[in-house]
Write a protein that holds these residues in place. Structure first.
Motif, PDB file in Angstrom:
ATOM      1  N   TYR A 124      33.913  22.468-106.474  1.00 13.80           N
ATOM      2  CA  TYR A 124      32.655  21.729-106.479  1.00 13.80           C
ATOM      3  C   TYR A 124      32.829  20.238-106.791  1.00 13.80           C
ATOM      4  O   TYR A 124      31.958  19.439-106.476  1.00 13.80           O
ATOM      5  CB  TYR A 124      31.684  22.347-107.490  1.00 13.80           C
ATOM      6  N   TYR A 177      29.555  18.934-105.292  1.00 12.38           N
ATOM      7  CA  TYR A 177      28.938  19.436-104.076  1.00 12.38           C
ATOM      8  C   TYR A 177      27.872  20.459-104.459  1.00 12.38           C
ATOM      9  O   TYR A 177      28.032  21.209-105.423  1.00 12.38           O
ATOM     10  CB  TYR A 177      29.975  20.110-103.175  1.00 12.38           C
ATOM     11  N   ASP A 206      25.334  24.867-101.060  1.00 11.61           N
ATOM     12  CA  ASP A 206      25.259  25.004 -99.604  1.00 11.61           C
ATOM     13  C   ASP A 206      26.178  24.036 -98.868  1.00 11.61           C
ATOM     14  O   ASP A 206      26.274  24.067 -97.642  1.00 11.61           O
ATOM     15  CB  ASP A 206      23.819  24.843 -99.109  1.00 11.61           C
ATOM     16  N   GLU A 207      26.866  23.153 -99.631  1.00 11.80           N
ATOM     17  CA  GLU A 207      27.840  22.252 -99.023  1.00 11.80           C
ATOM     18  C   GLU A 207      29.261  22.827 -99.073  1.00 11.80           C
ATOM     19  O   GLU A 207      30.175  22.288 -98.470  1.00 11.80           O
ATOM     20  CB  GLU A 207      27.826  20.887 -99.734  1.00 11.80           C
ATOM     21  N   VAL A 208      29.433  23.901 -99.832  1.00 15.54           N
ATOM     22  CA  VAL A 208      30.735  24.567 -99.931  1.00 15.54           C
ATOM     23  C   VAL A 208      30.778  25.695 -98.911  1.00 15.54           C
ATOM     24  O   VAL A 208      29.928  26.588 -98.929  1.00 15.54           O
ATOM     25  CB  VAL A 208      30.974  25.129-101.351  1.00 15.54           C
ATOM     26  N   ARG A 209      31.722  25.640 -98.025  1.00 14.41           N
ATOM     27  CA  ARG A 209      31.806  26.629 -96.957  1.00 14.41           C
ATOM     28  C   ARG A 209      32.214  28.005 -97.490  1.00 14.41           C
ATOM     29  O   ARG A 209      32.803  28.126 -98.561  1.00 14.41           O
ATOM     30  CB  ARG A 209      32.802  26.162 -95.889  1.00 14.41           C
ATOM     31  N   ASN A 210      31.908  29.024 -96.687  1.00 11.50           N
ATOM     32  CA  ASN A 210      32.155  30.405 -97.083  1.00 11.50           C
ATOM     33  C   ASN A 210      33.620  30.771 -96.832  1.00 11.50           C
ATOM     34  O   ASN A 210      34.135  30.610 -95.733  1.00 11.50           O
ATOM     35  CB  ASN A 210      31.247  31.347 -96.283  1.00 11.50           C
ATOM     36  N   ASP A 254      34.765  32.942 -93.892  1.00 14.52           N
ATOM     37  CA  ASP A 254      34.865  32.410 -92.530  1.00 14.52           C
ATOM     38  C   ASP A 254      36.293  31.985 -92.173  1.00 14.52           C
ATOM     39  O   ASP A 254      36.546  31.571 -91.041  1.00 14.52           O
ATOM     40  CB  ASP A 254      33.930  31.209 -92.364  1.00 14.52           C
ATOM     41  N   VAL A 255      37.214  32.063 -93.129  1.00 12.49           N
ATOM     42  CA  VAL A 255      38.602  31.694 -92.859  1.00 12.49           C
ATOM     43  C   VAL A 255      39.250  32.771 -91.995  1.00 12.49           C
ATOM     44  O   VAL A 255      39.281  33.951 -92.390  1.00 12.49           O
ATOM     45  CB  VAL A 255      39.398  31.522 -94.170  1.00 12.49           C
TER      46      VAL A 255
END
Length: 274
Positions: free
Chosen positions: A106, A166, A169-173, A176-177
């Protein structure tokens, strides 16, 4: 002397503390310019309209959002200022939390917090000491350059530090990698044992001064040599690393390589009675 990049106040309950923010870190990257190969002169870039092709002056540039391909809605500076409101000049502490509860993903950027006037020194000192004694950090919202940030305020040295964070909602999941669904979750006990041994041998006290940007230092030296007319020495390429076939063998070799070398024991001097 550090340059002020934000000026406002911290709101701690009903207490307002006038402050200034100073960028706490700096980019040490060596800046390389784009040159014309034939003339060895810098390349100029101009702002041109993608439709009419004309060069656009700064006073003719406005901001807009592309809500559908090729279609924009304009947002004026006055509208942006109305949305920001009082948040643009005030940092209101909304919660206190434990620093250990915030995952490092974050954290974004660090700023030193300095008092803005002598009148606010007492309140500044009180907030710093309160945060330090509590062992917690204050969470607040702050507007910097037309963007709202979540911020962590903590005691740091003789002052305070503000670190922008951050929003969730600005930290990606992580899910999804690609490839994570095939990661092996169980490893052989022997491999885990040797890997843990390697971690133990490489564990050291964190001393930031011992870590250097070796690439930047080498690049600076290369530039210095070229300016002085010294031809760079051609070095052999780095050895190629092959694919790991035997994980256990690679771990054992790593442990052996990372073992600290023992200094030779001093020889005993012969005495008259020996």
């Amino acid at each position: 002397m550090l340059r002020t990049m934000w000026k406002g106040s911290i709101q701690f309950g009903l207490v307002y503390i006038p402050i200034k923010l100073y960028t706490a870190t700096e980019d040490k990257d060596v800046k390389l310019r784009m040159l014309h190969k034939d003339c060895m002169a810098p390349i100029n870039y101009s702002r041109t309209c993608s439709q009419c092709g004309k060069e656009v002056k700064n006073e003719d540039i406005v901001k807009g959002y592309e809500y559908t391909p090729g279609q924009f809605v304009m947002i004026t500076e006055e509208e942006m200022n109305d949305l920001q409101g009082e948040l643009s000049k005030s940092v209101e502490i909304i919660n206190f939390v434990n620093l250990s509860e915030i995952d490092p993903i974050y954290f974004e950027k660090s700023y030193f917090i300095g008092p803005d006037s002598n009148q606010g020194l007492k309140a500044y000192s009180l907030l710093r000491q309160t945060i330090k004694d509590s062992g917690k950090i204050g969470l607040a919202n702050i507007m910097i350059r037309s963007k709202q940030h979540l911020a962590a305020i903590r005691s740091y040295g003789s002052g305070m530090l503000l670190e922008t964070l951050y929003y969730p909602d600005e930290v990606r999941n992580m899910a999804d990698v690609p490839g994570l669904n095939t990661v092996i979750t169980e490893n052989a006990p022997k491999e885990i044992e040797i890997a843990a041994q390697l971690v133990g041998q490489l564990t050291a006290e964190f001393k930031p001064e011992q870590y250097k940007d070796n690439f930047r230092l080498k690049l600076e030296q290369l530039i210095t040599d070229k300016v002085a007319g010294v031809k760079p020495v051609q070095k052999k390429g780095a050895p190629k690393t092959g694919n790991v076939v035997d994980l256990l063998a690679a771990l054992e070799a790593s442990v052996k390589q990372s073992k600290p070398r023992k200094s030779a024991a001093p020889r005993r001097r012969k005495t008259a009675g020996s």
